[in-house]
Motif scaffolding. Structure first.
Motif, PDB file in Angstrom:
ATOM      1  N   ASN A  21       0.155   7.419   3.037  1.00  0.00           N
ATOM      2  CA  ASN A  21       0.564   6.789   1.784  1.00  0.00           C
ATOM      3  C   ASN A  21      -0.158   7.381   0.584  1.00  0.00           C
ATOM      4  N   VAL A  22      -1.404   7.809   0.771  1.00  0.00           N
ATOM      5  CA  VAL A  22      -2.107   8.506  -0.315  1.00  0.00           C
ATOM      6  C   VAL A  22      -1.390   9.800  -0.649  1.00  0.00           C
ATOM      7  N   GLN A  23      -0.932  10.512   0.388  1.00  0.00           N
ATOM      8  CA  GLN A  23      -0.184  11.754   0.147  1.00  0.00           C
ATOM      9  C   GLN A  23       1.104  11.480  -0.613  1.00  0.00           C
ATOM     10  N   LEU A  24       1.755  10.362  -0.312  1.00  0.00           N
ATOM     11  CA  LEU A  24       2.955  10.000  -1.064  1.00  0.00           C
ATOM     12  C   LEU A  24       2.632   9.834  -2.546  1.00  0.00           C
ATOM     13  N   LEU A  25       1.528   9.167  -2.836  1.00  0.00           N
ATOM     14  CA  LEU A  25       1.135   8.959  -4.235  1.00  0.00           C
ATOM     15  C   LEU A  25       0.832  10.276  -4.929  1.00  0.00           C
ATOM     16  N   PRO A  45       7.666   2.580 -10.431  1.00  0.00           N
ATOM     17  CA  PRO A  45       6.600   1.558 -10.434  1.00  0.00           C
ATOM     18  C   PRO A  45       6.686   0.619  -9.234  1.00  0.00           C
ATOM     19  N   ALA A  46       7.880   0.229  -8.836  1.00  0.00           N
ATOM     20  CA  ALA A  46       8.029  -0.675  -7.695  1.00  0.00           C
ATOM     21  C   ALA A  46       7.592   0.015  -6.396  1.00  0.00           C
ATOM     22  N   GLU A  47       7.949   1.298  -6.264  1.00  0.00           N
ATOM     23  CA  GLU A  47       7.560   2.045  -5.065  1.00  0.00           C
ATOM     24  C   GLU A  47       6.046   2.256  -5.013  1.00  0.00           C
ATOM     25  N   ARG A  48       5.448   2.490  -6.180  1.00  0.00           N
ATOM     26  CA  ARG A  48       3.998   2.665  -6.232  1.00  0.00           C
ATOM     27  C   ARG A  48       3.289   1.370  -5.826  1.00  0.00           C
ATOM     28  N   ARG A  49       3.807   0.241  -6.297  1.00  0.00           N
ATOM     29  CA  ARG A  49       3.205  -1.040  -5.918  1.00  0.00           C
ATOM     30  C   ARG A  49       3.312  -1.267  -4.406  1.00  0.00           C
ATOM     31  N   LYS A  50       4.468  -0.929  -3.851  1.00  0.00           N
ATOM     32  CA  LYS A  50       4.662  -1.085  -2.406  1.00  0.00           C
ATOM     33  C   LYS A  50       3.709  -0.180  -1.628  1.00  0.00           C
ATOM     34  N   THR A  51       3.505   1.048  -2.114  1.00  0.00           N
ATOM     35  CA  THR A  51       2.610   1.987  -1.442  1.00  0.00           C
ATOM     36  C   THR A  51       1.164   1.519  -1.516  1.00  0.00           C
ATOM     37  N   PHE A  52       0.758   1.040  -2.706  1.00  0.00           N
ATOM     38  CA  PHE A  52      -0.601   0.517  -2.849  1.00  0.00           C
ATOM     39  C   PHE A  52      -0.820  -0.702  -1.948  1.00  0.00           C
ATOM     40  N   THR A  53       0.189  -1.547  -1.802  1.00  0.00           N
ATOM     41  CA  THR A  53       0.081  -2.716  -0.926  1.00  0.00           C
ATOM     42  C   THR A  53      -0.117  -2.288   0.527  1.00  0.00           C
ATOM     43  N   ALA A  54       0.617  -1.248   0.939  1.00  0.00           N
ATOM     44  CA  ALA A  54       0.484  -0.734   2.305  1.00  0.00           C
ATOM     45  C   ALA A  54      -0.932  -0.203   2.546  1.00  0.00           C
ATOM     46  N   ILE A  55      -1.482   0.502   1.557  1.00  0.00           N
ATOM     47  CA  ILE A  55      -2.841   1.035   1.686  1.00  0.00           C
ATOM     48  C   ILE A  55      -3.857  -0.103   1.758  1.00  0.00           C
TER      49      ILE A  55
END
Length: 335
Positions: free
Chosen positions: A141-145, A152-162
């Motif tokens: 997920n860090v690589q995705l970022l 913004p919604a996808e970034r929030r979802k990725t941060f939540t997963a991390i």
């Protein structure tokens, strides 16, 4: 002495005896007895020589030294050589049986200790395996970022997963500490919405199923009205992530993984189905054994079933060559 001891023991034990020290050593090599009586007075070599040789062959051999009454200097030498106990002649049946019981009690406790050590090592290895899975989630997920232009919604979802995976890592680290300290392992039980947990796990594994030039695996959910379970969320996530990653690894090229939830009587049912090549029956029977794997460490499914069993649930695999595989997890509904 040999015949006297044999006559006292043969009703309850399988007894072999030798009439000389060298014959006894050879028999010891052949049959590896559980307990050995060694008399000091032998026709060829003395009993201390026999003790030293038996201990050289097997350091863990349990030996009972037989000697004349009052010869404590000889007894001390025998104990220093590694005998477990000693009895004096003339041999009395009560003393003989008491010595045997001491050895047997020690052997039982030693077996329990070794079994606990093996279980502890297996548990530590399994937890390390789970820690690596959550590390992969964080790294992916860090690589995705770093590499993708996310909304913004996808970034929030990725941060939540991390954030969730980091929390799970902390839980597992605490389990490792407890295991090293020989404390019982126990997750914090919560009311877990199974469908919400499945959705979050699928989201956290987005980087795995994003696709590559050689592989494109689609993951879909079919979530029914299954209710909640009482469990430690981290442990249930561990199970689902293990099964999903195994399913992904089984597929070559294009494929699909389906997660379906439902309720059967008093159980929540989670089915994870893949379109991989399936699992031959001979391998399917070994899937839940530790280290029995054709890839990876071979502890994922073993550990997953262990977790499920701790909640009174079951975990089974249905498969046939060429027809994919289905992992069926049943967990008791929350009461």
């Amino acid at each position: 002495v040999c015949k006297g001891i044999s006559s006292l023991l043969e009703k309850c034990y399988s007894v072999n005896y030798a009439l000389s020290g060298r014959e006894g050593i050879e028999k010891f090599k052949e049959i590896s007895p559980g307990i050995v009586f060694v008399d000091y007075l032998l026709p060829d070599i003395d009993g201390l020589e026999v003790v030293n040789e038996l201990k050289r062959i097997n350091q863990e051999a349990d030996l009972i030294f037989v000697t004349g009454s009052g010869n404590m200097e000889l007894v001390i030498k025998a104990l220093r050589a590694g005998v477990f106990d000693y009895i004096e002649k003339p041999i009395q049946s009560e003393i003989l049986m008491a010595s045997l019981r001491r050895v047997e009690t020690f052997q039982m406790l030693e077996q329990q200790r070794r079994r606990q050590e093996v279980e502890k090592e297996m548990l530590v290895f399994s937890l390390r395996h789970e820690l690596n899975n959550f590390y992969s989630i964080i790294s992916g997920n860090v690589q995705l970022l770093e590499t993708e232009a996310l909304s913004p919604a996808e970034r929030r979802k990725t941060f939540t997963a991390i954030k969730t995976a980091l929390g799970d890592c902390i839980v597992i680290m605490n389990k490792l500490k407890d295991c090293v300290r020989l404390k019982p392992l126990a997750g914090v039980l919560q009311s877990v919405d199974v469908n919400l947990l499945v959705t979050n796990v699928v989201s956290s594994l987005h980087y795995v199923f994003a696709g590559t030039d050689s592989k494109a695996v689609k993951i879909v959910t079919d979530l029914g009205d299954c209710g909640k379970i009482k469990a430690a969320p981290t442990e249930v996530r561990e199970v689902l992530i293990n099964v999903l990653i195994n399913a992904y690894n089984a597929i070559t090229g294009e494929g699909k993984i389906t997660i379906a939830t439902s309720k059967e009587k008093d159980s929540v049912v989670i089915k994870i189905m893949d379109t991989g090549p399936g699992i031959p029956e001979g391998i399917r029977e070994k899937l839940f054994r530790p280290f029995a794997s054709t890839r990876g460490t071979g502890v994922g499914l073993f550990w997953s079933r262990f977790i499920v069993s701790q909640y009174g649930g079951t975990m089974e695999v249905e498969s046939a060559p060429g027809r994919g595989a289905t992992v069926v997890i049943r967990l008791p509904c929350e009461r």
